[in-house]
Design a protein around this motif. Structure first.
Motif, PDB file in Angstrom:
ATOM      1  N   ILE A 196      -5.407  -0.466  13.210  1.00  0.00           N
ATOM      2  CA  ILE A 196      -4.412  -1.380  12.660  1.00  0.00           C
ATOM      3  C   ILE A 196      -3.160  -1.241  13.513  1.00  0.00           C
ATOM      4  CG2 ILE A 196      -2.916  -1.837  10.676  1.00  0.00           C
ATOM      5  CD1 ILE A 196      -5.091  -0.538   8.910  1.00  0.00           C
ATOM      6  N   SER A 197      -2.691  -2.341  14.070  1.00  0.00           N
ATOM      7  CA  SER A 197      -1.405  -2.253  14.768  1.00  0.00           C
ATOM      8  C   SER A 197      -0.393  -3.056  13.967  1.00  0.00           C
ATOM      9  CB  SER A 197      -1.514  -2.773  16.199  1.00  0.00           C
ATOM     10  OG  SER A 197      -2.119  -4.039  16.186  1.00  0.00           O
ATOM     11  N   GLY A 198       0.567  -2.332  13.404  1.00  0.00           N
ATOM     12  CA  GLY A 198       1.567  -2.962  12.552  1.00  0.00           C
ATOM     13  C   GLY A 198       2.422  -3.924  13.355  1.00  0.00           C
ATOM     14  N   SER A 199       2.615  -5.127  12.841  1.00  0.00           N
ATOM     15  CA  SER A 199       3.397  -6.115  13.584  1.00  0.00           C
ATOM     16  C   SER A 199       4.770  -6.331  12.958  1.00  0.00           C
ATOM     17  CB  SER A 199       2.639  -7.440  13.630  1.00  0.00           C
ATOM     18  OG  SER A 199       2.189  -7.763  12.327  1.00  0.00           O
ATOM     19  N   LEU A 203       2.343  -0.120   9.099  1.00  0.00           N
ATOM     20  CA  LEU A 203       1.911   1.113   9.765  1.00  0.00           C
ATOM     21  C   LEU A 203       0.941   0.772  10.887  1.00  0.00           C
ATOM     22  CD1 LEU A 203       1.222   3.547   6.790  1.00  0.00           C
ATOM     23  CD2 LEU A 203       3.195   3.502   8.295  1.00  0.00           C
ATOM     24  N   THR A 204       0.944   1.588  11.912  1.00  0.00           N
ATOM     25  CA  THR A 204      -0.081   1.501  12.950  1.00  0.00           C
ATOM     26  C   THR A 204      -0.998   2.690  12.745  1.00  0.00           C
ATOM     27  OG1 THR A 204       1.381   0.350  14.458  1.00  0.00           O
ATOM     28  CG2 THR A 204      -0.455   1.550  15.444  1.00  0.00           C
ATOM     29  N   ARG A 224      -1.779  -7.142   1.508  1.00  0.00           N
ATOM     30  CA  ARG A 224      -1.109  -6.030   2.202  1.00  0.00           C
ATOM     31  C   ARG A 224      -0.837  -4.942   1.174  1.00  0.00           C
ATOM     32  NH1 ARG A 224       4.146  -7.281   4.218  1.00  0.00           N
ATOM     33  NH2 ARG A 224       3.969  -5.675   5.789  1.00  0.00           N
ATOM     34  N   TRP A 225      -1.319  -3.732   1.473  1.00  0.00           N
ATOM     35  CA  TRP A 225      -1.150  -2.631   0.529  1.00  0.00           C
ATOM     36  C   TRP A 225      -0.162  -1.614   1.059  1.00  0.00           C
ATOM     37  CZ3 TRP A 225      -6.779  -1.154  -1.286  1.00  0.00           C
ATOM     38  CH2 TRP A 225      -7.289  -2.202  -2.068  1.00  0.00           C
ATOM     39  N   VAL A 240      -0.340  -1.924   5.107  1.00  0.00           N
ATOM     40  CA  VAL A 240      -1.515  -2.157   5.960  1.00  0.00           C
ATOM     41  C   VAL A 240      -2.324  -3.289   5.334  1.00  0.00           C
ATOM     42  CG1 VAL A 240      -1.675   0.219   6.806  1.00  0.00           C
ATOM     43  CG2 VAL A 240      -2.900  -0.420   4.748  1.00  0.00           C
ATOM     44  N   PRO A 241      -3.142  -4.006   6.165  1.00  0.00           N
ATOM     45  CA  PRO A 241      -3.996  -5.051   5.601  1.00  0.00           C
ATOM     46  C   PRO A 241      -5.061  -4.432   4.711  1.00  0.00           C
ATOM     47  CG  PRO A 241      -3.946  -5.129   8.026  1.00  0.00           C
ATOM     48  CD  PRO A 241      -3.266  -3.879   7.610  1.00  0.00           C
ATOM     49  N   ALA A 242      -5.139  -4.902   3.470  1.00  0.00           N
ATOM     50  CA  ALA A 242      -6.112  -4.365   2.514  1.00  0.00           C
ATOM     51  C   ALA A 242      -7.535  -4.488   3.049  1.00  0.00           C
ATOM     52  CB  ALA A 242      -5.978  -5.097   1.184  1.00  0.00           C
ATOM     53  N   ALA A 243      -7.792  -5.526   3.830  1.00  0.00           N
ATOM     54  CA  ALA A 243      -9.153  -5.772   4.321  1.00  0.00           C
ATOM     55  C   ALA A 243      -9.646  -4.675   5.262  1.00  0.00           C
ATOM     56  CB  ALA A 243      -9.199  -7.121   5.041  1.00  0.00           C
ATOM     57  N   LYS A 244      -8.714  -3.877   5.799  1.00  0.00           N
ATOM     58  CA  LYS A 244      -9.119  -2.833   6.746  1.00  0.00           C
ATOM     59  C   LYS A 244      -9.202  -1.459   6.086  1.00  0.00           C
ATOM     60  CE  LYS A 244      -7.841  -5.177  10.938  1.00  0.00           C
ATOM     61  NZ  LYS A 244      -7.289  -5.012  12.288  1.00  0.00           N
TER      62      LYS A 244
END
Length: 124
Positions: free
Chosen positions: A74-77, A82-83, A104-105, A116-120
């Motif tokens: 995950i690379s936070g944009s 968070l990354t 987004r959680w 972070v994206p919940a999907a990941k």
């Protein structure tokens, strides 16, 4: 409709049921093992001691049912994103962001906290 084992005395009937269940659970186990060897599990590297300590502290802070594993990098944009690397363990703080967006959680990554994206994420 008559059950095929309807004429059997009850104990023998349960024995048949039990045997069938054991057989299917054995087949399921074999299937799972085969599946795991064919499909690389998303996280292959075992946790290193530092990561393990982090996980233990997350468990003691948030409880085991709040732990999630990152399924891909995950690379936070945005600010507060968070990354994280695939395989990292995080604790769920809130299953939505400040605007109520549930994709987004808010998580605790064992120090840094952010979105972070919940999907990941998958339950650990």
């Amino acid at each position: 409709p008559q059950m095929p084992h309807g004429h059997m005395p009850l104990p023998s009937f349960w024995k048949v049921v039990e045997d069938t269940l054991q057989q299917s659970s054995a087949q399921l186990r074999i299937f799972c093992q085969t599946f795991e060897t064919v499909m690389p599990s998303p996280v292959t590297q075992p946790l290193n001691p530092a990561e393990e300590r982090k996980v233990l502290s997350l468990v003691s802070k948030h409880g085991p049912d709040k732990l999630y594993q990152v399924t891909s990098n995950i690379s936070g944009s945005k600010d507060l994103d968070l990354t994280l690397l695939r395989g990292q363990i995080v604790a769920l703080l809130q299953s939505a962001d400040t605007k109520g967006n549930t994709s987004r959680w808010l998580v605790d990554a064992g120090g840094p906290r952010g979105f972070v994206p919940a999907a990941k994420l998958q339950p650990y």
